[in-house]
Design a protein around this motif. Structure first.
Motif, PDB file in Angstrom:
ATOM      1  N   ALA A  35     -48.754 -38.057 -17.211  1.00 22.70           N
ATOM      2  CA  ALA A  35     -47.885 -39.113 -16.678  1.00 22.70           C
ATOM      3  C   ALA A  35     -47.147 -39.815 -17.812  1.00 22.70           C
ATOM      4  CB  ALA A  35     -48.714 -40.125 -15.896  1.00 22.70           C
ATOM      5  N   PRO A  36     -45.831 -40.019 -17.669  1.00 16.81           N
ATOM      6  CA  PRO A  36     -45.052 -40.663 -18.743  1.00 16.81           C
ATOM      7  C   PRO A  36     -45.624 -41.994 -19.192  1.00 16.81           C
ATOM      8  CG  PRO A  36     -43.571 -39.716 -17.120  1.00 16.81           C
ATOM      9  CD  PRO A  36     -44.964 -39.574 -16.565  1.00 16.81           C
ATOM     10  N   ALA A  37     -46.170 -42.793 -18.267  1.00 15.53           N
ATOM     11  CA  ALA A  37     -46.755 -44.082 -18.655  1.00 15.53           C
ATOM     12  C   ALA A  37     -47.918 -43.890 -19.616  1.00 15.53           C
ATOM     13  CB  ALA A  37     -47.214 -44.852 -17.417  1.00 15.53           C
ATOM     14  N   ALA A  38     -48.731 -42.848 -19.399  1.00 15.39           N
ATOM     15  CA  ALA A  38     -49.862 -42.570 -20.281  1.00 15.39           C
ATOM     16  C   ALA A  38     -49.374 -42.111 -21.649  1.00 15.39           C
ATOM     17  CB  ALA A  38     -50.762 -41.508 -19.656  1.00 15.39           C
ATOM     18  N   VAL A  39     -48.387 -41.220 -21.661  1.00 15.01           N
ATOM     19  CA  VAL A  39     -47.841 -40.725 -22.925  1.00 15.01           C
ATOM     20  C   VAL A  39     -47.265 -41.884 -23.737  1.00 15.01           C
ATOM     21  CG1 VAL A  39     -46.087 -39.252 -23.971  1.00 15.01           C
ATOM     22  CG2 VAL A  39     -47.378 -38.433 -21.991  1.00 15.01           C
ATOM     23  N   GLU A  40     -46.507 -42.744 -23.093  1.00 20.75           N
ATOM     24  CA  GLU A  40     -45.893 -43.869 -23.795  1.00 20.75           C
ATOM     25  C   GLU A  40     -46.945 -44.828 -24.331  1.00 20.75           C
ATOM     26  OE1 GLU A  40     -43.086 -45.663 -21.200  1.00 20.75           O
ATOM     27  OE2 GLU A  40     -41.788 -43.889 -21.095  1.00 20.75           O
ATOM     28  N   ALA A  41     -47.951 -45.119 -23.522  1.00 18.75           N
ATOM     29  CA  ALA A  41     -48.989 -46.060 -23.940  1.00 18.75           C
ATOM     30  C   ALA A  41     -49.792 -45.513 -25.112  1.00 18.75           C
ATOM     31  CB  ALA A  41     -49.909 -46.377 -22.762  1.00 18.75           C
ATOM     32  N   ILE A  42     -50.189 -44.251 -25.036  1.00 13.97           N
ATOM     33  CA  ILE A  42     -51.000 -43.666 -26.107  1.00 13.97           C
ATOM     34  C   ILE A  42     -50.163 -43.495 -27.369  1.00 13.97           C
ATOM     35  CG2 ILE A  42     -52.336 -41.641 -26.802  1.00 13.97           C
ATOM     36  CD1 ILE A  42     -53.101 -41.320 -23.826  1.00 13.97           C
ATOM     37  N   ALA A  43     -48.904 -43.088 -27.230  1.00 12.28           N
ATOM     38  CA  ALA A  43     -48.024 -42.965 -28.394  1.00 12.28           C
ATOM     39  C   ALA A  43     -47.841 -44.313 -29.077  1.00 12.28           C
ATOM     40  CB  ALA A  43     -46.674 -42.383 -27.980  1.00 12.28           C
ATOM     41  N   ALA A  44     -47.684 -45.382 -28.293  1.00 10.30           N
ATOM     42  CA  ALA A  44     -47.543 -46.714 -28.874  1.00 10.30           C
ATOM     43  C   ALA A  44     -48.825 -47.147 -29.572  1.00 10.30           C
ATOM     44  CB  ALA A  44     -47.165 -47.717 -27.787  1.00 10.30           C
ATOM     45  N   ALA A  45     -49.976 -46.825 -28.994  1.00  6.82           N
ATOM     46  CA  ALA A  45     -51.259 -47.159 -29.620  1.00  6.82           C
ATOM     47  C   ALA A  45     -51.427 -46.411 -30.939  1.00  6.82           C
ATOM     48  CB  ALA A  45     -52.401 -46.837 -28.664  1.00  6.82           C
ATOM     49  N   ILE A  46     -51.032 -45.143 -30.955  1.00  8.38           N
ATOM     50  CA  ILE A  46     -51.095 -44.359 -32.192  1.00  8.38           C
ATOM     51  C   ILE A  46     -50.166 -44.956 -33.238  1.00  8.38           C
ATOM     52  CG2 ILE A  46     -50.453 -42.130 -33.209  1.00  8.38           C
ATOM     53  CD1 ILE A  46     -51.460 -40.871 -30.531  1.00  8.38           C
ATOM     54  N   ASP A  47     -48.959 -45.324 -32.820  1.00 11.44           N
ATOM     55  CA  ASP A  47     -47.986 -45.866 -33.762  1.00 11.44           C
ATOM     56  C   ASP A  47     -48.506 -47.137 -34.421  1.00 11.44           C
ATOM     57  OD1 ASP A  47     -45.221 -45.735 -34.855  1.00 11.44           O
ATOM     58  OD2 ASP A  47     -45.055 -47.682 -33.875  1.00 11.44           O
ATOM     59  N   GLU A  48     -49.070 -48.045 -33.614  1.00 11.94           N
ATOM     60  CA  GLU A  48     -49.597 -49.273 -34.208  1.00 11.94           C
ATOM     61  C   GLU A  48     -50.773 -48.973 -35.134  1.00 11.94           C
ATOM     62  OE1 GLU A  48     -50.664 -53.826 -32.985  1.00 11.94           O
ATOM     63  OE2 GLU A  48     -51.477 -52.234 -31.722  1.00 11.94           O
ATOM     64  N   ALA A  49     -51.624 -48.032 -34.753  1.00 11.36           N
ATOM     65  CA  ALA A  49     -52.777 -47.702 -35.590  1.00 11.36           C
ATOM     66  C   ALA A  49     -52.343 -47.087 -36.915  1.00 11.36           C
ATOM     67  CB  ALA A  49     -53.705 -46.748 -34.840  1.00 11.36           C
TER      68      ALA A  49
END
Length: 314
Positions: A257-271
């Motif tokens: 789901a695009p919402a999951a991809v966006e959320a996890i990608a954003a979490a990775i980016d901040e980390a």
């Protein structure tokens, strides 16, 4: 503080230049599992575990880390490709081993580059060729000369591209190398320090042993000299016009789901931008953390087979 609040505090202009903004209402239905495509103790394992911890701290998502070694990440990404696209499993691997496998036996693999949604990267590493302190040579040319003179020089590799690079070295130079496959960087170091092999590849795990004098750098497996050992030449020095330039990347099953991809990608980016990840990347690879983002990672992997075919398509 939740990740969404932190991202909002950064302002819209910062979000435009990084990963997509997190879908505020999305969270994994259960623990988020991060599969690592190599064994425990190596640079991929170390960075993956720190990344997972920072993501959990930032988001509050329970995060589980599992090692899935084999085939330079192929075993792990095979498992990812066959899982439901439920947004609960992320794989971290290294680009070159996967791309070479796709080039050489893509028709035998259960996945291709379109099998995944790409989330980002952590770092690009400088892959070194190292030897034990008592090895009777100090560079790749010396290694080749010794192998020609003595024959059957034991060398260890932890991923298929490294094996291919060694086979190309034998073909181009006539050196006799006995290639020993290792299950990750920790085993590479163990084999060298134990005297079972003379030479191996390392992506940062060797630094404590360089400092102690138990190992030495004899070459670079990348396209350029190593930043921390500029005197160590690459394989072109011995007439082998091939190299390995690995990037640590993260992906999950295509169709998530695009919402999951966006959320996890954003979490990775901040980390990836965190001091904790920056420190572990520096310690593991002597380089800076690097996130190409979902689009950049997708381009790297989808363009990769054509570039890898030039080097390893034989």
């Amino acid at each position: 503080m939740k990740l969404t609040a932190r991202l909002l505090a950064l302002g819209l202009s910062a979000l435009i230049s990084t990963a997509p903004a997190m879908a505020q209402d999305w969270a994994p239905k259960g623990p988020l599992t991060i599969n690592i495509g190599f064994g425990a103790g190596g640079s991929t394992d170390t960075m993956g575990r720190v990344l997972a911890k920072v993501m959990q701290d930032n988001t509050g998502w329970p995060t589980v880390v599992e090692n899935k070694p084999g085939g330079g990440g192929v075993v792990m990404f095979t498992g990812i490709s066959q899982r439901p696209a439920d947004g609960r499993t992320v794989g971290i691997g290294v680009s070159i081993p996967v791309l070479v496998q796709l080039v050489q036996r893509g028709d035998q693999l259960p996945f291709d580059t379109d099998s995944f949604d790409y989330l980002g990267t952590v770092a690009r590493t400088e892959l070194a060729v190292v030897a034990g302190k008592d090895a009777p040579f100090d560079d790749l040319a010396g290694m080749v000369a010794h192998a020609k003179e003595q024959g059957n020089l034991p060398v260890t590799a932890m991923a298929p591209p490294q094996v291919l690079l060694l086979k190309e070295t034998m073909a181009k130079t006539g050196a006799e190398l006995n290639i020993v496959n290792a299950d990750g960087a920790a085993e590479v170091l163990k084999l060298i320090l134990g005297g079972q092999v003379m030479v191996g590849f390392a992506a940062g795990e060797q630094f404590p042993y360089l400092e102690s004098g138990d190992m030495k750098v004899i070459g670079s497996a990348g396209p350029e000299a190593l930043s921390y050992a500029p005197e160590a030449k690459n394989f072109s020095e011995i007439g082998v016009e091939a190299y390995v330039d690995p990037v640590y990347f993260l992906a999950m099953r295509a169709g998530t789901a695009p919402a999951a991809v966006e959320a996890i990608a954003a979490a990775i980016d901040e980390a990836v931008k965190s001091p904790e990840v920056a420190e572990i990347v520096k310690n593991a690879t002597q380089s800076q953390s690097l996130n190409l983002g979902p689009e950049g990672t997708h381009k790297m992997m989808t363009d990769g087979p054509a570039a890898s075919k030039v080097l390893f398509g034989k």
